[in-house]
Design a protein around this motif. Structure first.
Motif, PDB file in Angstrom:
ATOM      1  N   UNK A  13       0.850  -1.196   0.000  1.00 23.10           N
ATOM      2  CA  UNK A  13       0.000   0.000   0.000  1.00 23.10           C
ATOM      3  C   UNK A  13       0.880   1.239   0.000  1.00 23.10           C
ATOM      4  N   UNK A  14       0.313   2.314  -0.526  1.00 17.15           N
ATOM      5  CA  UNK A  14       0.951   3.616  -0.460  1.00 17.15           C
ATOM      6  C   UNK A  14       1.115   4.014   1.010  1.00 17.15           C
ATOM      7  N   UNK A  15       2.270   4.526   1.364  1.00 17.84           N
ATOM      8  CA  UNK A  15       2.576   4.879   2.751  1.00 17.84           C
ATOM      9  C   UNK A  15       1.541   5.812   3.367  1.00 17.84           C
ATOM     10  N   UNK A  16       1.140   6.843   2.647  1.00 15.36           N
ATOM     11  CA  UNK A  16       0.202   7.807   3.216  1.00 15.36           C
ATOM     12  C   UNK A  16      -1.168   7.180   3.470  1.00 15.36           C
ATOM     13  N   UNK A  17      -1.609   6.344   2.572  1.00 22.40           N
ATOM     14  CA  UNK A  17      -2.883   5.627   2.779  1.00 22.40           C
ATOM     15  C   UNK A  17      -2.744   4.649   3.941  1.00 22.40           C
ATOM     16  N   UNK A  18      -1.608   3.975   4.019  1.00 19.94           N
ATOM     17  CA  UNK A  18      -1.363   3.019   5.100  1.00 19.94           C
ATOM     18  C   UNK A  18      -1.356   3.730   6.449  1.00 19.94           C
ATOM     19  N   UNK A  60       9.117  -1.058  -0.885  1.00 23.21           N
ATOM     20  CA  UNK A  60       9.487  -1.735  -2.124  1.00 23.21           C
ATOM     21  C   UNK A  60       9.696  -0.709  -3.237  1.00 23.21           C
ATOM     22  N   UNK A  61       9.223   0.506  -2.996  1.00 19.57           N
ATOM     23  CA  UNK A  61       9.433   1.640  -3.898  1.00 19.57           C
ATOM     24  C   UNK A  61       9.504   2.901  -3.047  1.00 19.57           C
ATOM     25  N   UNK A  62      10.329   3.846  -3.468  1.00 17.82           N
ATOM     26  CA  UNK A  62      10.326   5.153  -2.844  1.00 17.82           C
ATOM     27  C   UNK A  62      11.076   5.243  -1.530  1.00 17.82           C
ATOM     28  N   UNK A  63      10.723   6.296  -0.781  1.00 16.35           N
ATOM     29  CA  UNK A  63      11.453   6.689   0.414  1.00 16.35           C
ATOM     30  C   UNK A  63      10.458   7.042   1.513  1.00 16.35           C
ATOM     31  N   UNK A  64      10.529   6.349   2.630  1.00 18.55           N
ATOM     32  CA  UNK A  64       9.617   6.598   3.747  1.00 18.55           C
ATOM     33  C   UNK A  64       9.780   8.021   4.271  1.00 18.55           C
ATOM     34  N   UNK A  65      10.997   8.499   4.387  1.00 18.76           N
ATOM     35  CA  UNK A  65      11.256   9.835   4.919  1.00 18.76           C
ATOM     36  C   UNK A  65      10.650  10.947   4.082  1.00 18.76           C
ATOM     37  N   UNK A  66      10.514  10.727   2.789  1.00 18.20           N
ATOM     38  CA  UNK A  66       9.925  11.714   1.890  1.00 18.20           C
ATOM     39  C   UNK A  66       8.405  11.541   1.787  1.00 18.20           C
ATOM     40  N   UNK A  67       7.854  10.584   2.508  1.00 13.39           N
ATOM     41  CA  UNK A  67       6.415  10.280   2.471  1.00 13.39           C
ATOM     42  C   UNK A  67       5.952   9.866   1.079  1.00 13.39           C
ATOM     43  N   UNK A  68       6.865   9.292   0.318  1.00 13.20           N
ATOM     44  CA  UNK A  68       6.543   8.779  -1.008  1.00 13.20           C
ATOM     45  C   UNK A  68       7.119   7.376  -1.103  1.00 13.20           C
ATOM     46  N   UNK A  69       6.328   6.401  -0.664  1.00 11.48           N
ATOM     47  CA  UNK A  69       6.803   5.023  -0.684  1.00 11.48           C
ATOM     48  C   UNK A  69       5.622   4.068  -0.815  1.00 11.48           C
ATOM     49  N   UNK A  70       5.925   2.908  -1.367  1.00 11.12           N
ATOM     50  CA  UNK A  70       4.990   1.792  -1.367  1.00 11.12           C
ATOM     51  C   UNK A  70       5.548   0.799  -0.363  1.00 11.12           C
ATOM     52  N   UNK A  71       4.700   0.426   0.604  1.00  7.42           N
ATOM     53  CA  UNK A  71       5.132  -0.429   1.709  1.00  7.42           C
ATOM     54  C   UNK A  71       4.578  -1.839   1.536  1.00  7.42           C
TER      55      UNK A  71
END
Length: 119
Positions: A13-18, A60-71
């Protein structure tokens, strides 16, 4: 204690939605992340004991710190806190049956909500 075969393992899931889903279910990420991993905890206090339901994942994609990631989520855990040593998840721990059932219900809700945003 590991909650295996919940259907949560390997969901993405997208980090922000998660973050929204987990917060709605009482699970908090707070400062528990790095650039590749996240940890969501829900605290339970029963009598004089403290327990944590923990759901972890990694980018699995992106960067958690930038709030742009797929978890991608991994196997959830239930642990008991021992002051001052920390949380133990070992199979030798005894957890109240009502707590285990409550955690299973939360995990069912997490699975349903994550699957709903991935449709």
């Amino acid at each position: 204690m590991k909650f295996e075969n919940t259907g949560i393992e390997n969901l993405t899931a997208d980090l922000n939605r998660l973050d929204e889903i987990m917060e709605d279910l009482g699970l908090v990420r707070a400062g528990q992340w790095d650039y590749e991993r996240v940890t969501y905890d829900r605290k339970f206090e029963i009598q004089n004991d403290v327990y944590y339901l923990r759901i972890q994942g990694y980018a699995v994609e992106g960067d958690v710190g930038a709030h742009r990631a797929v978890i991608k989520l991994i196997t959830p855990l239930l642990g008991k806190h021992y002051y001052p040593h920390g949380v133990e998840y070992g199979e030798g721990e005894n957890f109240p049956k009502s707590l285990v059932e409550q955690c299973k219900k939360i995990l069912i809700d997490v699975k349903a909500k994550v699957e709903a945003v991935n449709i």
